[in-house]
Design a protein around this motif. Structure first.
Motif, PDB file in Angstrom:
ATOM      1  N   MET A   1       0.848  -1.184   0.000  1.00  0.00           N
ATOM      2  CA  MET A   1       0.000   0.000   0.000  1.00  0.00           C
ATOM      3  C   MET A   1       0.890   1.243   0.000  1.00  0.00           C
ATOM      4  N   THR A   2       0.635   2.159  -0.932  1.00  0.00           N
ATOM      5  CA  THR A   2       1.442   3.365  -1.047  1.00  0.00           C
ATOM      6  C   THR A   2       0.548   4.590  -1.094  1.00  0.00           C
ATOM      7  N   ASP A   3       1.175   5.760  -0.918  1.00  0.00           N
ATOM      8  CA  ASP A   3       0.423   7.005  -0.995  1.00  0.00           C
ATOM      9  C   ASP A   3      -0.210   7.206  -2.365  1.00  0.00           C
ATOM     10  N   SER A   4       0.358   6.556  -3.404  1.00  0.00           N
ATOM     11  CA  SER A   4      -0.164   6.737  -4.761  1.00  0.00           C
ATOM     12  C   SER A   4      -1.449   5.962  -4.999  1.00  0.00           C
ATOM     13  N   THR A   5      -1.797   5.058  -4.089  1.00  0.00           N
ATOM     14  CA  THR A   5      -2.987   4.243  -4.295  1.00  0.00           C
ATOM     15  C   THR A   5      -4.063   4.449  -3.238  1.00  0.00           C
ATOM     16  N   VAL A   6      -3.685   4.792  -2.020  1.00  0.00           N
ATOM     17  CA  VAL A   6      -4.664   4.923  -0.943  1.00  0.00           C
ATOM     18  C   VAL A   6      -5.677   6.012  -1.299  1.00  0.00           C
ATOM     19  N   GLY A   7      -6.936   5.674  -1.161  1.00  0.00           N
ATOM     20  CA  GLY A   7      -8.000   6.644  -1.418  1.00  0.00           C
ATOM     21  C   GLY A   7      -8.462   6.706  -2.850  1.00  0.00           C
ATOM     22  N   ARG A   8      -7.815   5.978  -3.741  1.00  0.00           N
ATOM     23  CA  ARG A   8      -8.271   5.956  -5.124  1.00  0.00           C
ATOM     24  C   ARG A   8      -9.468   5.019  -5.270  1.00  0.00           C
ATOM     25  N   VAL A   9     -10.168   5.179  -6.385  1.00  0.00           N
ATOM     26  CA  VAL A   9     -11.372   4.390  -6.645  1.00  0.00           C
ATOM     27  C   VAL A   9     -11.200   3.672  -7.981  1.00  0.00           C
ATOM     28  N   ALA A  10     -11.391   2.360  -7.965  1.00  0.00           N
ATOM     29  CA  ALA A  10     -11.198   1.555  -9.174  1.00  0.00           C
ATOM     30  C   ALA A  10     -12.477   0.819  -9.542  1.00  0.00           C
ATOM     31  N   ILE A  11     -12.759   0.788 -10.837  1.00  0.00           N
ATOM     32  CA  ILE A  11     -13.778  -0.089 -11.398  1.00  0.00           C
ATOM     33  C   ILE A  11     -13.055  -1.246 -12.070  1.00  0.00           C
ATOM     34  N   VAL A  12     -13.435  -2.467 -11.735  1.00  0.00           N
ATOM     35  CA  VAL A  12     -12.849  -3.658 -12.361  1.00  0.00           C
ATOM     36  C   VAL A  12     -13.963  -4.447 -13.019  1.00  0.00           C
TER      37      VAL A  12
END
Length: 246
Positions: free
Chosen positions: A1-12
């Motif tokens: 887990m990195t600052d570049s991913t935390v809090g992002r929203v993904a549709i898969v």
């Protein structure tokens, strides 16, 4: 887990099984909220959501035919209602029919192209207008585009279209700070890949890669995690994740 991913929203899309499911689980572990898109099996999608939430992540399930623009619009709407926006789109949904060209069932070809070509264009069209700056769009191709295995021409042709879509979309989003890349797995141990293959065929495919094994869905999810998070200088590329096959 990195600052570049935390809090992002993904549709898969295709997030209820196989590579899509592994990708949804990995992105959730990376700190992203995940919309698990699925076409048919609500139970499998709910199971994926439950596994994510049990581990402390955030996820919802959303059903849609990826080739239906209105249905996919509703998936993006659901992501925005639940989590506030969309940063990452991973379009993993797809179908596979194997056939030689001489024996090709054209109805199967039409069904495959609806999902594997129209579907990516529908998802890309929506993603291009709704993914936030700093985001990532990922499509799925196949290493068969390069290996040219017999009986895969219809499938590989549909994925060749996805590769062109991916590279051109990356250029059309110039200045938006959104990366667009394709993942092209080699033989990967999913239900879709294993269906209809006997042990001899699988053994032959295993030996095509120097690592001499099938890929696991988690191997591909690792690539998805990279392209959906820290890989901000990789853009307009097709990454062949196949253990060293040509």
């Amino acid at each position: 887990m990195t600052d570049s991913t935390v809090g992002r929203v993904a549709i898969v899309t295709g997030g209820s099984r196989g590579i899509g499911r592994a990708s949804a689980l990995r992105l959730a572990a990376d700190g992203q909220a995940v919309v698990v898109g699925y076409g048919g099996s609500k139970a499998e999608a709910d199971s994926t959501v439950a596994e994510i939430t049990a581990a402390g992540g955030r996820a919802i399930a959303a059903q849609a035919d990826v080739a239906d623009e209105q249905a996919m619009t509703e998936v993006f709407d659901a992501a925005e209602r639940a989590f506030g926006g969309v940063d990452v789109v991973v379009h993993a949904a797809g179908v596979l029919y194997q056939s030689t060209i001489a024996e090709l069932d054209l109805d199967q070809l039409d069904r495959m192209h609806r999902t594997n070509i129209r579907g990516p264009f529908v998802v890309a069209k929506l993603a291009a207008s709704r993914v936030r700056a700093g985001g990532a769009i990922l499509t799925f191709s196949t290493s068969v585009v390069g290996t040219l295995l017999p009986a895969y021409a219809p499938y590989a042709a549909s994925k060749g279209a996805v590769e062109v879509l991916t590279k051109i979309l990356a250029r059309e989003l110039r200045g938006r700070d959104i990366t667009v890349n394709a993942v092209a797995p080699g033989p990967t141990a999913t239900a879709m890949f294993l269906e209809g293959k006997d042990e001899a065929i699988i053994d032959r495919l295993v030996k095509m890669a120097p690592l001499e094994r099938l890929g696991a869905p988690e191997d591909i999810a690792e690539v998805v995690s990279f392209l959906a998070g820290p890989a901000r200088w990789v853009n307009g590329q097709v990454l062949r994740a196949n253990g060293g096959m040509v």
